[in-house]
Write a protein that holds these residues in place. Structure first.
Motif, short mmCIF file in Angstrom:
data_model
loop_
_atom_site.label_atom_id
_atom_site.label_comp_id
_atom_site.label_asym_id
_atom_site.label_seq_id
_atom_site.Cartn_x
_atom_site.Cartn_y
_atom_site.Cartn_z
N CYS A 76 0.83 -1.21 0.00
CA CYS A 76 0.00 0.00 0.00
C CYS A 76 0.87 1.27 0.00
CB CYS A 76 -0.95 0.02 1.20
SG CYS A 76 -2.08 -1.38 1.28
N GLY A 77 2.03 1.17 -0.64
CA GLY A 77 2.92 2.31 -0.70
C GLY A 77 3.72 2.56 0.55
N LEU A 78 3.62 1.66 1.54
CA LEU A 78 4.31 1.82 2.82
C LEU A 78 5.37 0.75 3.00
CD1 LEU A 78 1.15 2.39 5.05
CD2 LEU A 78 2.66 4.17 4.14
N THR A 79 6.43 1.08 3.73
CA THR A 79 7.44 0.10 4.10
C THR A 79 7.00 -0.56 5.40
OG1 THR A 79 9.14 1.51 3.10
CG2 THR A 79 9.88 -0.26 4.54
N PRO A 80 6.74 -1.87 5.38
CA PRO A 80 6.01 -2.51 6.48
C PRO A 80 6.56 -2.30 7.89
CG PRO A 80 6.09 -3.97 4.61
CD PRO A 80 6.95 -2.80 4.26
N VAL A 81 7.86 -2.52 8.14
CA VAL A 81 8.34 -2.46 9.53
C VAL A 81 8.38 -1.04 10.08
CG1 VAL A 81 10.28 -2.95 11.06
CG2 VAL A 81 9.57 -4.65 9.38
N PRO A 82 9.04 -0.09 9.43
CA PRO A 82 9.07 1.26 10.02
C PRO A 82 7.73 1.97 10.02
CG PRO A 82 10.17 1.27 7.89
CD PRO A 82 9.90 -0.16 8.23
N GLN A 83 6.83 1.56 9.13
CA GLN A 83 5.51 2.20 9.05
C GLN A 83 4.41 1.20 9.44
OE1 GLN A 83 6.27 3.62 4.87
NE2 GLN A 83 5.61 5.59 5.71
N ARG A 84 4.72 0.40 10.44
CA ARG A 84 3.82 -0.69 10.83
C ARG A 84 2.45 -0.19 11.29
NH1 ARG A 84 6.25 -4.44 15.31
NH2 ARG A 84 7.86 -4.55 13.70
N ILE A 85 2.42 0.89 12.05
CA ILE A 85 1.14 1.38 12.59
C ILE A 85 0.25 1.89 11.46
CG2 ILE A 85 0.07 3.12 14.06
CD1 ILE A 85 2.49 2.94 15.90
N GLN A 86 0.83 2.67 10.54
CA GLN A 86 0.04 3.16 9.40
C GLN A 86 -0.45 1.99 8.55
OE1 GLN A 86 3.06 4.25 10.47
NE2 GLN A 86 3.57 6.22 9.51
N LEU A 87 0.43 0.98 8.37
CA LEU A 87 0.06 -0.17 7.54
C LEU A 87 -1.05 -0.99 8.18
CD1 LEU A 87 0.67 -1.87 5.01
CD2 LEU A 87 2.35 -3.13 6.37
N ALA A 88 -1.02 -1.10 9.52
CA ALA A 88 -2.02 -1.92 10.22
C ALA A 88 -3.44 -1.42 9.96
CB ALA A 88 -1.73 -1.95 11.71
N ARG A 89 -3.59 -0.13 9.73
CA ARG A 89 -4.92 0.42 9.46
C ARG A 89 -5.40 0.13 8.05
NH1 ARG A 89 -6.42 3.62 13.58
NH2 ARG A 89 -4.80 4.40 14.99
N ARG A 90 -4.50 -0.35 7.18
CA ARG A 90 -4.84 -0.54 5.78
C ARG A 90 -4.82 -2.00 5.34
NH1 ARG A 90 -1.55 4.05 2.54
NH2 ARG A 90 -2.80 3.18 0.83
N ILE A 91 -4.50 -2.90 6.26
CA ILE A 91 -4.48 -4.32 5.93
C ILE A 91 -5.29 -5.10 6.97
CG2 ILE A 91 -2.21 -4.17 4.81
CD1 ILE A 91 -1.03 -5.54 7.30
N GLY A 92 -5.70 -6.29 6.58
CA GLY A 92 -6.32 -7.23 7.50
C GLY A 92 -5.54 -8.53 7.45
N VAL A 93 -5.44 -9.21 8.59
CA VAL A 93 -4.64 -10.43 8.69
C VAL A 93 -5.43 -11.49 9.43
CG1 VAL A 93 -2.50 -11.46 9.52
CG2 VAL A 93 -2.49 -9.09 8.71
N VAL A 94 -5.42 -12.71 8.87
CA VAL A 94 -6.01 -13.86 9.57
C VAL A 94 -5.00 -14.99 9.51
CG1 VAL A 94 -7.84 -15.58 9.61
CG2 VAL A 94 -8.38 -13.22 8.99
N PHE A 95 -4.44 -15.34 10.67
CA PHE A 95 -3.58 -16.51 10.79
C PHE A 95 -4.40 -17.62 11.42
CE2 PHE A 95 0.00 -13.29 11.07
CZ PHE A 95 0.44 -13.53 9.78
N GLY A 96 -4.35 -18.81 10.80
CA GLY A 96 -5.21 -19.91 11.23
C GLY A 96 -5.05 -20.28 12.69
N GLN A 97 -3.85 -20.11 13.25
CA GLN A 97 -3.60 -20.51 14.64
C GLN A 97 -3.50 -19.33 15.60
OE1 GLN A 97 -3.76 -23.73 15.30
NE2 GLN A 97 -4.04 -24.10 13.13
N ARG A 98 -3.86 -18.13 15.16
CA ARG A 98 -3.80 -16.94 16.01
C ARG A 98 -5.18 -16.29 16.04
NH1 ARG A 98 0.18 -19.24 16.82
NH2 ARG A 98 2.35 -18.53 16.88
N SER A 99 -5.45 -15.55 17.11
CA SER A 99 -6.77 -14.92 17.23
C SER A 99 -6.63 -13.44 17.57
CB SER A 99 -7.59 -15.61 18.32
OG SER A 99 -8.86 -14.99 18.46
#
Length: 316
Positions: A76-99
């Motif tokens: 989404c035009g962001l660098t994931p680690v340094p811009q993690r907070i901004q990225l978290a608002r623009r992605i959704g994540v579902v890991f099968g073994q995490r809640s």
């Protein structure tokens, strides 16, 4: 527009290996070894590989959980680690073994908390929740504490939780693992409808190849940290020598069997013959030759299963 761009993406881990009775030696192991990946907006991508191939590690780097050892990555035009907070608002994540749900709260209360965490306007939140309630049939267990939900119910709840803030990209790591047939159908149907709208880019990793066949037009296969295939399922069949089978029943076993290029007689069981055909052979030509023998009673053509093709790819 590409929402995911990764070039030369790499992740090394240091492991300790026994060397002699008392000594251990440090060694770098590449979990992801120079992956190039671009994903367009609205695409539904299947990301496959055997256990230990680097699938989950790739997703963790794309979502900012892990820092890459090398290469470049943008989501989404962001660098994931340094811009993690901004990225978290623009992605959704579902890991099968995490809640991401609160186990001691009713499912509906978890959604209300997530609305405040992501600061979603009440009207938008209600509209998205209504859609998920209808498509995933959440109403019967919205008031049930999360810890009391079945695995299938919880996974439907996790999908909803990942979508309530309107993410641009949805990362799914084994979303149907351990689910019963009914729950799998519900999740697949929901993802198919979500992907058809083109509003959300979906990256799906799974060992359930039925998910891939029904949902994904493009698949990327990774093995030992490297991309070994990037394209459609048809291209995968063509590249790794898929074989169709023709099963023929006669009234009585024929005295002779026709010989055609690309056709191999795999098995004979009395009046039943089984042929395999490579990519150069014509089913029509085989059927014509068999009909000429007389006494043809039944015929069935089976297309190669993707499991067989993927297994052949891994072995190669």
């Amino acid at each position: 527009m590409n929402v995911i761009e990764a070039h030369g993406l790499r992740k090394d881990f240091t492991v300790r290996v026994r060397k002699g009775l008392l000594r251990r030696e440090s060694r770098a192991v590449a979990a992801v070894d120079g992956v190039d990946l671009t994903v367009r907006r609205g695409e539904l991508l299947g990301y496959l590989g055997p256990n230990g191939a680097g699938k989950s590690t790739t997703l963790k780097m794309l979502t900012g959980v892990l820092h890459p050892s090398g290469g470049t990555v943008a989501v989404c035009g962001l660098t994931p680690v340094p811009q993690r907070i901004q990225l978290a608002r623009r992605i959704g994540v579902v890991f099968g073994q995490r809640s991401q749900l609160w186990w001691d709260l009713p499912l509906g209360d978890s959604y209300e908390l997530l609305r405040h965490i992501y600061r979603v306007p009440a009207a938008e939140h209600a509209a998205r929740l209504r859609r998920c309630r209808d498509l995933l049939e959440l109403d019967p267990f919205l008031d049930t504490p999360v810890r009391q939900l079945s695995l299938g119910q919880r996974m439907r709840g996790e999908l909803t939780a990942a979508l309530l803030h309107g993410p641009e990209v949805l990362f799914l790591d084994e979303p149907t693992i351990g689910l019963d047939v009914v729950s799998k159908q519900a999740v697949r149907g929901f993802l198919a409808e979500l992907g058809a709208t083109g509003d959300t880019t979906i990256v799906l990793t799974t060992h359930d190849l039925a998910d891939i066949e029904r949902l994904c037009r493009r698949i990327v296969v990774i093995d030992h940290g490297r991309v070994v295939h990037d394209g459609g399922i048809d291209a995968l069949h063509a590249r790794y020598g898929s074989q169709r089978r023709v099963v023929v029943d006669f009234d009585t076993a024929p005295a002779a069997v026709p010989t055609l290029p690309g056709v191999h007689l795999e098995a004979t069981a009395g009046p039943r013959l089984t042929f395999t055909l490579d990519g150069t052979a014509s089913v029509g030509a085989l059927v014509s030759a068999l009909s000429a023998l007389g006494g043809l009673r039944d015929l069935a053509v089976t297309e190669p299963e993707i499991e067989e093709v993927i297994a052949r790819l891994y072995r190669s």
